[in-house]
Write an enzyme that holds these catalytic residues in place. Structure first.
Site, PDB file in Angstrom:
ATOM      1  N   HIS A 193       0.822  -1.217   0.000  1.00  0.00           N
ATOM      2  CA  HIS A 193       0.000   0.000   0.000  1.00  0.00           C
ATOM      3  C   HIS A 193       0.855   1.265   0.000  1.00  0.00           C
ATOM      4  CE1 HIS A 193      -4.052  -1.852   0.927  1.00  0.00           C
ATOM      5  NE2 HIS A 193      -3.229  -2.876   1.067  1.00  0.00           N
ATOM      6  N   ASP A 253       3.703   9.393  -0.808  1.00  0.00           N
ATOM      7  CA  ASP A 253       2.541   8.623  -0.361  1.00  0.00           C
ATOM      8  C   ASP A 253       2.245   7.547  -1.393  1.00  0.00           C
ATOM      9  OD1 ASP A 253       0.337   7.917   1.172  1.00  0.00           O
ATOM     10  OD2 ASP A 253      -0.358   9.982   1.391  1.00  0.00           O
TER      11      ASP A 253
END
Ligand code: ADP
Ligand code: F6P
Length: 547
Positions: free
Chosen positions: A169, A381
């Site tokens: 992720h 991110d």
């Protein structure tokens, strides 16, 4: 693709719920973070099992609470028991003081304590033991995130035969960063025990492949479409890009509810006609919150006419508070907020509203709906779901999204958002100014585009595309029979093959059954060797095929 006949067993460090102990007793809370939000939404009506840590050391209160939590879900919850030492050295230590900063390109924040590695291996075995007890041969085991990179290797050692996938992720770093990790080779090898390895973006996938090429030269890479095939020691893994999404319909539907509209109107009333800028993050140093505050301060200094007319609401959910870097961050953010408010506050106007708590879904949706500008500026991110949630909740198509080029959401949403470098305070200040002055028509057309992208690339599509990439067992086990893997019979090796591949081919007479082929040799590519069974020649493309 292999049709999954059994159940899907999701495995992640955290369960979607966590057990919090208070003086008044024990209670269940919703886990925060993108993984829990996405998987919980995507898995809502699917059967299966979710295995993870319940967020507390085990005692007799945990199981009944999990059984209760599972009653509202279509899958069961199974917890992995972690000791205080595991939590300190595996979760806070290896996962969040080594892998988290390293994979977010912040190696100077890493604490490479060797004790963390021992506990990381041990805890991965603990997770594997619970999976092994649960999984049957037809099941698909889907492991999520950097806490559990060794799980498939432990499961294979334990003889578990189910297909296994891994999704990261967070970002995967470039080789120059990854190679700082003292345990880089064992981690890469363990990842290759999964049948499918998925990343958020193409950059992450190509970084992973570059790391394999640099650190495990015996690995073979076959570039296919849409995924790659990577082979090591008779096993093959599919390596793909699967950008994660949100449950768009649910966000849109909930944002339309009259209670949310009323709550949003209430928030707007409190900021009067000001432009409302919204930041929503876990309190994490990768999210670029101090940098965002400095950019906002620059806006107020550079454009005095904006003072009294723009308000930043910064919502942070407390996160990993036991880790020193996070404690410092909280102090830094709170100091900056008070400095900015001290410098600019006027009667009736406070420039920064700071909220330090986990918001309920309704309150969060009301803020998303009320905001004029969504300011999402992480330094790095994996994806950033806040950016997508903001768009989904913008049913009035009034808002502007400003998003960092270093979030996975940046490239995906670039056609409708304003893209910024979060380290360039001047650029972010200018983007805020431009967004505040954008015409209603431009805002609408940009937001419409964004909402369409978020709607199309939703969490259900993410799950579907990942599961569709699961290969059948003969595709992942070594040997002939795979249509997508180039294998030639060693006996036919000769100059014609050499020339057709433009390669140097050599059959080693002293080692029958072993053929060496160096394909697309350039000064930068090394010959690659394959040990073929039964005089098979494995054609190993230059991993850096673009040389
Ligand atoms: P990460 O996984 O690194 O935390 P994401 O942006 O992908 O980052 O996901 C964050 C998730 O946490 C989102 O679903 C968001 O709605 C939720 N979230 C973030 N801050 C808060 C908050 N203060 N209160 C409630 N939920 C929050
Ligand atoms: O989405 C990234 C992620 O790291 C998840 O793996 C993690 O669960 C989440 O953010 C929140 O962090 P934590 O579990 O450490 O509270």
């Amino acid at each position: 693709m292999n049709e999954i006949k059994g159940r899907v067993i999701n495995v992640s460090n955290r369960l979607p719920v966590l057990i919090r102990r208070h003086a008044s007793g024990t209670r269940l809370e919703r886990s925060s973070g993108g993984l829990a939000t996405a998987l919980e939404a995507g898995w809502r009506d699917q059967p299966g099992v979710w295995i993870g840590w319940a967020g507390a050391t085990p005692d007799e209160s945990i199981e009944p609470l999990l059984v209760r939590a599972a009653r509202r879900r279509s899958y069961t919850l199974r917890s992995v028991a972690l000791t205080e030492e595991d939590i300190a050295k595996f979760y806070s230590g290896f996962a969040n003081e080594i892998i988290w900063p390293l994979f977010h390109d912040m190696p100077s924040r890493c604490n490479f304590d060797p004790e963390y590695w021992a506990t990381y291996q041990n805890v991965n075995r603990k997770f594997a033991a619970v999976v092994a007890e649960t999984a049957q041969e037809d099941d698909f085991v889907w492991v999520h995130d950097y806490h559990l990179m060794l799980t498939a290797a432990s499961l294979r050692q334990a003889g578990v035969r189910a297909n296994m996938g891994f999704f990261l992720h967070i970002p995967f770093p470039s080789p120059d960063i990854f190679e700082k990790l003292p345990w880089k080779q064992p981690i890469l090898k363990a990842l290759l025990e999964f049948d499918v390895i998925g990343f958020q973006g193409d950059r992450d996938r190509s970084n992973f492949v570059s790391c394999l090429e640099r650190l495990l030269p015996e690995v073979a890479v076959e570039r296919g479409t849409p995924h790659l095939l990577v082979g090591l020691a008779g096993r093959r893994s599919v390596v793909g890009t699967f950008p994660i999404g949100i449950d768009f319909e649910a966000f849109e539907h909930d944002a339309e509810r009259p209670e949310i509209a009323a709550h949003a109107a209430e928030i707007r009333k409190r900021v009067a006609d000001d432009v409302l800028v919204l930041g929503v993050d876990r309190l994490d140093y990768t999210k670029g919150i101090p940098e965002r505050l400095k950019s906002f301060r620059l806006l107020l200094r550079r454009f005095p006419e904006m003072r009294g007319h723009i308000t930043l609401v910064q919502v942070v959910v407390p996160s990993r508070e036991e880790i020193p870097n996070y404690k410092h961050l909280r102090r830094e953010v709170e100091l900056l907020v008070s400095q900015i408010n001290g410098e600019f506050t006027e009667p009736g106007w406070v420039p920064v509203h700071y909220i330090h708590r986990n918001l309920g879904r309704e309150e969060l949706l009301a803020y998303y709906r009320a905001a004029d500008i969504g300011l999402v500026t992480p330094l790095k991110d994996g994806m950033n779901l806040v950016a997508k949630e903001f768009c989904a909740a913008q049913i009035d198509e009034r808002g502007v999204l400003i998003v960092s080029e270093f979030a996975g959401a940046g490239p995906e949403l670039r056609s409708g958002a304003i893209i910024v470098n979060p380290n360039d305070f001047s650029q972010v200040a200018q983007a805020l100014y431009d967004a505040a002055h954008m015409t209603a028509e431009e805002k609408r057309s940009r937001m419409r585009l964004l909402r369409q992208i978020v709607k199309d690339h939703n969490v259900h599509r993410w799950i579907r595309s990942f599961l569709q990439a699961v290969p059948s067992s003969d595709q992942v086990k070594g040997g002939s029979g795979s249509a997508s893997w180039s294998e030639l019979d060693g006996a036919t090796v000769g100059p014609s093959i050499a020339s057709s591949f433009g390669s140097v081919v050599r059959v080693d007479q002293k080692m029958p059954g072993v053929a060496l082929l160096a394909s697309a040799l350039t000064p930068r590519t090394r010959p690659r060797y394959a040990m073929g069974k039964d005089a098979k020649l494995h054609v190993l493309r230059s991993a850096a095929g673009e040389d």
